[in-house]
Design a protein around this motif. Structure first.
Motif, PDB file in Angstrom:
ATOM      1  N   ILE A 132      18.083 -20.909  -5.762  1.00  0.00           N
ATOM      2  CA  ILE A 132      18.792 -21.369  -4.567  1.00  0.00           C
ATOM      3  C   ILE A 132      19.940 -20.399  -4.331  1.00  0.00           C
ATOM      4  O   ILE A 132      20.873 -20.322  -5.131  1.00  0.00           O
ATOM      5  N   GLY A 133      19.846 -19.640  -3.249  1.00  0.00           N
ATOM      6  CA  GLY A 133      20.799 -18.570  -2.966  1.00  0.00           C
ATOM      7  C   GLY A 133      20.180 -17.233  -3.312  1.00  0.00           C
ATOM      8  O   GLY A 133      20.028 -16.899  -4.488  1.00  0.00           O
ATOM      9  N   ALA A 134      19.801 -16.451  -2.291  1.00  0.00           N
ATOM     10  CA  ALA A 134      19.024 -15.225  -2.524  1.00  0.00           C
ATOM     11  C   ALA A 134      19.860 -13.961  -2.338  1.00  0.00           C
ATOM     12  O   ALA A 134      19.419 -12.992  -1.732  1.00  0.00           O
ATOM     13  N   VAL A 186      11.970 -19.671  -3.925  1.00  0.00           N
ATOM     14  CA  VAL A 186      13.303 -19.277  -3.475  1.00  0.00           C
ATOM     15  C   VAL A 186      13.653 -19.960  -2.162  1.00  0.00           C
ATOM     16  O   VAL A 186      12.796 -20.127  -1.277  1.00  0.00           O
ATOM     17  N   TYR A 187      14.925 -20.353  -2.062  1.00  0.00           N
ATOM     18  CA  TYR A 187      15.459 -20.901  -0.809  1.00  0.00           C
ATOM     19  C   TYR A 187      16.832 -20.305  -0.566  1.00  0.00           C
ATOM     20  O   TYR A 187      17.660 -20.206  -1.474  1.00  0.00           O
ATOM     21  N   ASP A 188      17.070 -19.919   0.681  1.00  0.00           N
ATOM     22  CA  ASP A 188      18.392 -19.497   1.135  1.00  0.00           C
ATOM     23  C   ASP A 188      18.566 -20.018   2.554  1.00  0.00           C
ATOM     24  O   ASP A 188      17.569 -20.156   3.286  1.00  0.00           O
ATOM     25  N   ILE A 189      19.804 -20.317   2.940  1.00  0.00           N
ATOM     26  CA  ILE A 189      20.033 -20.788   4.311  1.00  0.00           C
ATOM     27  C   ILE A 189      19.611 -19.734   5.332  1.00  0.00           C
ATOM     28  O   ILE A 189      19.293 -20.050   6.474  1.00  0.00           O
ATOM     29  N   GLN A 205      12.955 -14.176   2.283  1.00  0.00           N
ATOM     30  CA  GLN A 205      11.725 -13.403   2.368  1.00  0.00           C
ATOM     31  C   GLN A 205      11.896 -12.017   1.760  1.00  0.00           C
ATOM     32  O   GLN A 205      11.016 -11.522   1.035  1.00  0.00           O
ATOM     33  N   ASN A 206      13.052 -11.386   2.038  1.00  0.00           N
ATOM     34  CA  ASN A 206      13.329 -10.071   1.457  1.00  0.00           C
ATOM     35  C   ASN A 206      13.384 -10.152  -0.068  1.00  0.00           C
ATOM     36  O   ASN A 206      12.870  -9.275  -0.774  1.00  0.00           O
ATOM     37  N   PHE A 207      14.020 -11.210  -0.558  1.00  0.00           N
ATOM     38  CA  PHE A 207      14.104 -11.433  -2.002  1.00  0.00           C
ATOM     39  C   PHE A 207      12.699 -11.582  -2.599  1.00  0.00           C
ATOM     40  O   PHE A 207      12.368 -10.961  -3.608  1.00  0.00           O
ATOM     41  N   ALA A 208      11.886 -12.422  -1.972  1.00  0.00           N
ATOM     42  CA  ALA A 208      10.534 -12.675  -2.470  1.00  0.00           C
ATOM     43  C   ALA A 208       9.704 -11.395  -2.481  1.00  0.00           C
ATOM     44  O   ALA A 208       9.006 -11.104  -3.468  1.00  0.00           O
ATOM     45  N   ASP A 209       9.780 -10.622  -1.415  1.00  0.00           N
ATOM     46  CA  ASP A 209       9.008  -9.373  -1.330  1.00  0.00           C
ATOM     47  C   ASP A 209       9.436  -8.385  -2.419  1.00  0.00           C
ATOM     48  O   ASP A 209       8.606  -7.803  -3.119  1.00  0.00           O
ATOM     49  N   GLU A 210      10.742  -8.214  -2.549  1.00  0.00           N
ATOM     50  CA  GLU A 210      11.283  -7.240  -3.502  1.00  0.00           C
ATOM     51  C   GLU A 210      11.006  -7.629  -4.952  1.00  0.00           C
ATOM     52  O   GLU A 210      10.521  -6.819  -5.758  1.00  0.00           O
ATOM     53  N   MET A 211      11.299  -8.883  -5.292  1.00  0.00           N
ATOM     54  CA  MET A 211      11.223  -9.285  -6.693  1.00  0.00           C
ATOM     55  C   MET A 211       9.795  -9.543  -7.152  1.00  0.00           C
ATOM     56  O   MET A 211       9.474  -9.370  -8.335  1.00  0.00           O
ATOM     57  N   SER A 212       8.910  -9.940  -6.241  1.00  0.00           N
ATOM     58  CA  SER A 212       7.505 -10.111  -6.636  1.00  0.00           C
ATOM     59  C   SER A 212       6.888  -8.759  -6.996  1.00  0.00           C
ATOM     60  O   SER A 212       6.074  -8.659  -7.932  1.00  0.00           O
ATOM     61  N   LYS A 213       7.289  -7.715  -6.273  1.00  0.00           N
ATOM     62  CA  LYS A 213       6.810  -6.372  -6.599  1.00  0.00           C
ATOM     63  C   LYS A 213       7.387  -5.897  -7.930  1.00  0.00           C
ATOM     64  O   LYS A 213       6.700  -5.249  -8.732  1.00  0.00           O
ATOM     65  N   LYS A 214       8.654  -6.211  -8.180  1.00  0.00           N
ATOM     66  CA  LYS A 214       9.329  -5.748  -9.392  1.00  0.00           C
ATOM     67  C   LYS A 214       8.715  -6.359 -10.648  1.00  0.00           C
ATOM     68  O   LYS A 214       8.538  -5.672 -11.661  1.00  0.00           O
ATOM     69  N   PHE A 215       8.369  -7.647 -10.584  1.00  0.00           N
ATOM     70  CA  PHE A 215       7.922  -8.347 -11.781  1.00  0.00           C
ATOM     71  C   PHE A 215       6.440  -8.739 -11.770  1.00  0.00           C
ATOM     72  O   PHE A 215       5.920  -9.224 -12.778  1.00  0.00           O
ATOM     73  N   GLY A 216       5.771  -8.546 -10.642  1.00  0.00           N
ATOM     74  CA  GLY A 216       4.374  -8.933 -10.563  1.00  0.00           C
ATOM     75  C   GLY A 216       4.181 -10.430 -10.633  1.00  0.00           C
ATOM     76  O   GLY A 216       3.160 -10.918 -11.130  1.00  0.00           O
ATOM     77  N   VAL A 217       5.161 -11.180 -10.133  1.00  0.00           N
ATOM     78  CA  VAL A 217       5.138 -12.637 -10.153  1.00  0.00           C
ATOM     79  C   VAL A 217       5.089 -13.159  -8.716  1.00  0.00           C
ATOM     80  O   VAL A 217       5.781 -12.644  -7.840  1.00  0.00           O
ATOM     81  N   GLU A 218       4.268 -14.175  -8.472  1.00  0.00           N
ATOM     82  CA  GLU A 218       4.204 -14.781  -7.146  1.00  0.00           C
ATOM     83  C   GLU A 218       5.506 -15.532  -6.850  1.00  0.00           C
ATOM     84  O   GLU A 218       5.961 -16.333  -7.665  1.00  0.00           O
ATOM     85  N   ILE A 219       6.108 -15.259  -5.688  1.00  0.00           N
ATOM     86  CA  ILE A 219       7.349 -15.926  -5.289  1.00  0.00           C
ATOM     87  C   ILE A 219       7.149 -16.544  -3.914  1.00  0.00           C
ATOM     88  O   ILE A 219       6.883 -15.837  -2.937  1.00  0.00           O
ATOM     89  N   ASP A 220       7.265 -17.853  -3.844  1.00  0.00           N
ATOM     90  CA  ASP A 220       7.103 -18.576  -2.581  1.00  0.00           C
ATOM     91  C   ASP A 220       8.456 -18.833  -1.940  1.00  0.00           C
ATOM     92  O   ASP A 220       9.397 -19.277  -2.609  1.00  0.00           O
ATOM     93  N   VAL A 221       8.549 -18.568  -0.641  1.00  0.00           N
ATOM     94  CA  VAL A 221       9.725 -18.953   0.141  1.00  0.00           C
ATOM     95  C   VAL A 221       9.513 -20.390   0.599  1.00  0.00           C
ATOM     96  O   VAL A 221       8.494 -20.702   1.225  1.00  0.00           O
ATOM     97  N   VAL A 222      10.456 -21.281   0.266  1.00  0.00           N
ATOM     98  CA  VAL A 222      10.303 -22.695   0.598  1.00  0.00           C
ATOM     99  C   VAL A 222      11.382 -23.128   1.599  1.00  0.00           C
ATOM    100  O   VAL A 222      12.326 -22.390   1.890  1.00  0.00           O
ATOM    101  N   GLU A 223      11.230 -24.349   2.105  1.00  0.00           N
ATOM    102  CA  GLU A 223      12.036 -24.797   3.227  1.00  0.00           C
ATOM    103  C   GLU A 223      13.294 -25.566   2.852  1.00  0.00           C
ATOM    104  O   GLU A 223      14.123 -25.857   3.712  1.00  0.00           O
ATOM    105  N   ILE A 263      21.105 -21.409  -9.616  1.00  0.00           N
ATOM    106  CA  ILE A 263      21.925 -21.761  -8.455  1.00  0.00           C
ATOM    107  C   ILE A 263      22.993 -20.686  -8.328  1.00  0.00           C
ATOM    108  O   ILE A 263      23.906 -20.591  -9.164  1.00  0.00           O
ATOM    109  N   ALA A 264      22.870 -19.849  -7.313  1.00  0.00           N
ATOM    110  CA  ALA A 264      23.750 -18.687  -7.164  1.00  0.00           C
ATOM    111  C   ALA A 264      24.228 -18.603  -5.719  1.00  0.00           C
ATOM    112  O   ALA A 264      23.748 -17.787  -4.935  1.00  0.00           O
TER     113      ALA A 264
END
Length: 325
Positions: A133-135, A157-160, A166-184, A198-199
Motif C-alpha cells: 500500500i503506497g507505490a 499493489v495499491y496507490d491512490i 501500474q508503473n510499480f507493477a511493471d518495473e518490479m515484476s520485471k526485476k523479480f520475475g513475480v506477478e504483481i496485480d494492481v488492485v482497486e 505499508i509505505a
C-alpha cells in the motif's frame, strides 16, 4: 574525501548485503556497542515539511556518520521526491570526513533492509504473497528486501495514484520475475497478502484491522509526525508489536501514540525491539496464526552501517569522485 552520487550507490549496494549489515548493526545496538541519540526534528510548518538530523556511532563496526533528511509530503506534486537526504561519513579515529554521499537511496535501502530483518524473524516461513500500500520509492526497496528473505510468488499493489501502481507493477515484476496485480483498494491488498508493506505519507489510516487475516506480518514504515498515522488502532491492538526503537516510536510515531492516547493500548503493548529478536533475547513469531507488526521510524545506525558499506565497496571498485575540501 569521496563523493558518492545516487548512480554510484546503485552500483555498489546490493540488498542482501545491506540486510546483513543492518542486522549486524541491530546486534551491536542490543549489546550496547552503539551510540544513537534521539534524532533532532525541525518542523518547517510554513512549508509542511520536516528536517531530521541523525548522528550515530557503531563501536564494533567503526561506523560514524550523520544523516540530514527532509520529509515534505507535498513534494511529489512538484516532481520532487518526498524524502531527500545526504550523509557524511567520518573516520572514528580522527574525525576526518571520509565521504559525502547522496542519502535518499541509502535511506530507501536501509529502511527496506530493516524491514527485511523484521520479516526474517516475524513473517511465516511459508509466506508467499506480498501486498503493498503506497507505490513510492520506499515501496520498491521494501519489496526487494522481503523478496530476499521469503520465497515470494505473487504481489498486490495499491496507490491512490493508479498510474504509480501500474508503473510499480511493471518495473518490479520485471526485476523479480513475480506477478504483481494492481488492485482497486487497500482492503483487497490486505485480504490477499501474507506480508503487508505499508509505505505511505497518509495522515489517516489506510489499513484497518478488520481486513487483516490471521498469520499476516505487517511492515509499517510511513511517518509524517506524531499526529498522523497509516494504521488504525485495531490493527495495532490485534498485532504482536515489534519496533526499531521504543523511545523513537513513543516520541514520534502517531501509529502508536494515537492508540495509546485513545486508551486502546499502553506502552506495554510493545512486545520487543528488533534488536532483541536479532540477539535471540526474545522470540519472533510464536505460531502461524498470530498477526505481527513491525513499526519503524528509522534509526541512524542503519544509515551509518550502510554508508560505511557503500564507502568500502566504492573504494574497492574505484567508484566515486575524490575531492579536497
Amino acid at each position: 574525501m569521496l563523493l558518492l552520487t545516487r548512480e554510484d550507490l546503485e552500483k555498489v549496494l546490493a540488498m542482501r548485503e545491506v540486510i546483513e549489515a543492518v542486522e549486524k548493526a541491530f546486534l551491536e545496538l542490543y549489546h550496547e556497542k552503539a551510540k544513537v541519540p534521539l534524532r533532532t526534528i525541525l518542523e518547517v510548518e510554513k512549508h509542511n515539511g520536516f528536517l531530521l538530523y541523525m548522528p550515530s556511532y557503531l563501536e564494533s563496526s567503526e561506523a560514524l556518520a550523520v544523516k540530514v533528511v527532509s520529509l515534505y509530503p507535498e513534494n511529489p506534486k512538484k516532481g520532487i521526491p518526498s524524502v531527500l537526504a545526504s550523509i557524511l561519513l567520518n573516520d572514528p579515529e580522527t574525525g576526518k570526513p571520509l565521504a559525502f554521499m547522496e542519502g535518499t537511496y541509502i535511506t530507501a535501502m536501509r529502511t527496506g533492509a530493516a524491514s527485511g530483518v523484521a520479516t526474517k524473524y516475524l513473517a511465516r516461513k511459508d509466506a508467499k504473497t506480498v501486498g503493498i500500500i503506497g507505490a513510492g520509492v520506499q515501496a520498491r526497496t521494501q519489496l526487494w528486501a522481503v523478496y530476499e528473505v521469503r520465497n515470494i510468488e505473487k504481489a498486490y499493489v495499491y496507490d491512490i495514484n493508479k498510474e504509480k501502481s501500474q508503473n510499480f507493477a511493471d518495473e518490479m515484476s520485471k526485476k523479480f520475475g513475480v506477478e504483481i496485480d494492481v488492485v482497486e483498494s487497500p482492503k483487497e491488498v490486505a485480504e490477499n497478502s501474507d506480508i503487508l508493506i505499508i509505505a505511505t505519507t497518509a495522515r489517516k489510516p489506510v489499513l484497518r484491522g478488520e481486513w487483516v487475516k490471521e498469520g499476516t506480518h505487517i511492515n509499517s514504515i510511513g511517518w509524517v509526525g506524531k499526529d498522523a498515522r497509516e494504521l488504525d488502532s485495531e490493527t495495532v491492538k490485534k498485532s504482536k508489536l515489534v519496533v526499531d526503537s521504543r523511545e523513537g516510536v513513543l516520541n514520534e510515531s502517531g501509529d502508536i501514540i494515537i492508540p495509546i492516547k485513545e486508551g486502546i493500548i499502553d506502552e506495554t503493548h510493545i512486545y520487543a525491539e528488533l534488536s532483541e529478536l536479532v540477539a535471540g533475547a526474545k522470540k519472533g513469531r510464536d505460531n502461524d496464526r498470530e498477526i505481527t507488526l513491525f513499526k519503524s521510524v528509522g534509526l541512524a545506525i542503519e544509515d551509518a552501517i550502510t554508508a560505511k558499506l557503500a564507502y568500502e565497496k566504492a573504494l574497492k571498485l574505484g567508484i566515486g569522485t575524490h575531492v579536497e575540501l
